[in-house]
Design a protein around this motif. Sequence first.
Motif, PDB file in Angstrom:
ATOM      1  N   ALA A   1      -5.246   1.023  -3.691  1.00 37.72           N
ATOM      2  CA  ALA A   1      -3.871   1.374  -3.955  1.00 37.72           C
ATOM      3  C   ALA A   1      -3.122   0.350  -4.928  1.00 37.72           C
ATOM      4  O   ALA A   1      -2.307   0.628  -5.525  1.00 37.72           O
ATOM      5  CB  ALA A   1      -3.081   1.460  -2.740  1.00 37.72           C
TER       6      ALA A   1
ATOM      7  N   ASP B   1      -0.444   8.302  10.639  1.00 37.14           N
ATOM      8  CA  ASP B   1      -0.375   7.991   9.329  1.00 37.14           C
ATOM      9  C   ASP B   1       0.161   6.559   9.093  1.00 37.14           C
ATOM     10  O   ASP B   1       1.030   6.453   8.152  1.00 37.14           O
ATOM     11  CB  ASP B   1       0.306   8.958   8.331  1.00 37.14           C
TER      12      ASP B   1
ATOM     13  N   HIS C   1       3.155   1.551  -3.353  1.00 38.28           N
ATOM     14  CA  HIS C   1       2.315   2.013  -4.549  1.00 38.28           C
ATOM     15  C   HIS C   1       1.831   3.469  -4.199  1.00 38.28           C
ATOM     16  O   HIS C   1       1.545   4.402  -5.283  1.00 38.28           O
ATOM     17  CB  HIS C   1       1.061   1.139  -4.660  1.00 38.28           C
ATOM     18  N   ARG C   2       1.732   4.006  -2.964  1.00 37.69           N
ATOM     19  CA  ARG C   2       1.522   5.347  -2.676  1.00 37.69           C
ATOM     20  C   ARG C   2       2.680   6.201  -2.823  1.00 37.69           C
ATOM     21  O   ARG C   2       2.728   7.412  -2.209  1.00 37.69           O
ATOM     22  CB  ARG C   2       0.882   5.537  -1.560  1.00 37.69           C
TER      23      ARG C   2
ATOM     24  N   GLU D   1     -10.208   1.771   0.411  1.00 39.28           N
ATOM     25  CA  GLU D   1      -8.913   2.631   0.227  1.00 39.28           C
ATOM     26  C   GLU D   1      -7.635   1.834   0.062  1.00 39.28           C
ATOM     27  O   GLU D   1      -7.016   2.078  -0.895  1.00 39.28           O
ATOM     28  CB  GLU D   1      -9.032   3.306   1.640  1.00 39.28           C
TER      29      GLU D   1
ATOM     30  N   TYR E   1       1.126  -1.210   0.074  1.00 36.82           N
ATOM     31  CA  TYR E   1       0.081   0.118  -0.077  1.00 36.82           C
ATOM     32  C   TYR E   1       0.684   1.371  -0.285  1.00 36.82           C
ATOM     33  O   TYR E   1       0.813   2.261  -0.748  1.00 36.82           O
ATOM     34  CB  TYR E   1      -0.852  -0.167   1.266  1.00 36.82           C
ATOM     35  N   TRP E   2       1.593   1.356   1.052  1.00 39.15           N
ATOM     36  CA  TRP E   2       2.795   2.458   0.881  1.00 39.15           C
ATOM     37  C   TRP E   2       3.530   2.879  -0.152  1.00 39.15           C
ATOM     38  O   TRP E   2       3.543   3.903  -0.684  1.00 39.15           O
ATOM     39  CB  TRP E   2       3.601   2.481   2.304  1.00 39.15           C
TER      40      TRP E   2
ATOM     41  N   ARG F   1       5.443   5.651  -0.986  1.00 36.97           N
ATOM     42  CA  ARG F   1       6.205   5.810   0.503  1.00 36.97           C
ATOM     43  C   ARG F   1       6.961   4.494   0.604  1.00 36.97           C
ATOM     44  O   ARG F   1       6.594   3.859   1.606  1.00 36.97           O
ATOM     45  CB  ARG F   1       5.338   6.289   1.365  1.00 36.97           C
TER      46      ARG F   1
ATOM     47  N   LYS G   1       0.842  -2.694 -10.560  1.00 37.98           N
ATOM     48  CA  LYS G   1       0.275  -2.574  -9.131  1.00 37.98           C
ATOM     49  C   LYS G   1      -0.422  -3.710  -8.613  1.00 37.98           C
ATOM     50  O   LYS G   1      -0.725  -3.772  -7.275  1.00 37.98           O
ATOM     51  CB  LYS G   1      -0.722  -1.287  -9.019  1.00 37.98           C
TER      52      LYS G   1
END
Length: 494
Positions: A345, A285, A134-135, A341, A131-132, A137, A354
């Motif tokens: 991602a 976060d 692909h975002r 959510e 998740y992070w 981070r 992804k």
Amino acid sequence: MNERTQRLLELDHAHVWHPFTPMKQWVNQQVPIIDRAEGEYLFDTEGNRYIDGVSSLWCNVHGHRVPEIDQAIRDQLDKVAHSTLLGLGSPPSIELAAMLAERAPGALNKVFYSDAGATAVEIAFKVAVGYWYHRGRPEKSAFIGFGGAYHGDTVGAMSVGYSDLFHRPFVSMVFRTHWAPSPDPARPPQPVVDRLKMEDADGQAKCPACGPEADCTQAVFPSQCPRLARALRDHCLDELEAMLQTHADHTAAIVIEPVMQGAAGMVCQPEGFVRGVGELARKYDVLLITDEVATGFGRTGPLFACEREVDESWHGPDIMALAKGISGGYLPLAATMFTDEVEGAFRGELRERKTFYHGHTYTGNALACAAAIASLELFDRNRVLDRVAANAAMIADHLEALKACPHVLDVRQRGIMVGIEICRDRDTREPFDFAKQVGARLCAAMRPHGLIVRPLGNVIILMPMPAMSPETLRRMLDIVVETINGWKYEHLEG
Ligand SMILES: *Cc1c(COP(=O)(O)O)cnc(C)c1O
């Protein structure tokens, strides 16, 4: 012993390596070989009958050989036993996912199937890190776990689990995790003890929790003291926040067994702790993963343990792992649930790469999903959660009698999950030496009375099935109380 039992034991000793079992000692023991079951009872090859007091390791829900679940599996068997979810759908996996999404707390809406609690947790971890990534981070890849946590025995699950005994030979394999303190009323950390001024003038603890303070409840069992619970919650949340201030930038998720840490010896969390952890996760976060492999499906009262802590201030977990009770205790099945959510991602154009490239051959097995659907229907039809509430009250009531035994340090209970911690001396909290195997001996002493339970170290674990009848539960509790209160603990000395 009959000939069949004799032969089976010999073959077992020759060929079967049992889980979590000291095998050198095992071959000298003559444990029951379970041949069949009926409702709440197991029968061995000698014809002995036992109450299944651990729900066949925390997974059975409605009893054994439940006509509705048996029939659902037979009906599915007449259609197809298994087909793959890679590139194909299947009616039971679809129907079950919709039923889970309808019942799950908060915004959890997507279901990824696998076969065991450990695989459900591994999926949760990989999705959190993905998740992070692909975002944008990718540095957010570490985890925060709680002391005493257990999430399964695969390498990732071990990494966020905490057990010196289980993990020592494998430390080179596991990834590093940041450990937050778990609120354990039987072992309050010194700052909490100080805060509560536990000791009176002669340096002796009065109430094991409060000391002589005004609102001390004089609780005999530390986990029953509300004041200690509040102090532990505030302390542990402060420690978690301090940890997040340092580590949130490179942390993907906090992982928690909500409300009750099972394998730690049933360590129950104060009210509001899960919500507090959830609010901190949001503030800093990081994702929150709740591992409800043990607590799910009615064990703590509601269908899912974290349910009661979801409100306007906390939207619920981002990821939830389920297994054990999901199929009513019939077949290996697990599910990891996600918010839209989180799953979103992983959506993108093919060139963005992804896709979540992960799966197991038997993912979404049709027989297991059919059993799970039948089990969820029985929850509604038989009002199983009402039964859990009544059973929980009966357990609390009966176990009051353990206050008479000076070797019972604590009785921890949430719903129908119970841990009874045995110690040498309740006043000094001195434990029995691990090698004395007091938990195992007490459980062995209950067996001739027709009850199967298992200890975790010095903690006797009770895990009756959610739908257990009041009659059987009463019998089970009588055996437990009589054995613990009547045991000759002096034999363990010297
Ligand atoms: C039992 C358990 C697991 C592991 O489940 P398996 O099906 O044995 O792999 C994970 N988490 C918790 C909280 C458990 O109690």
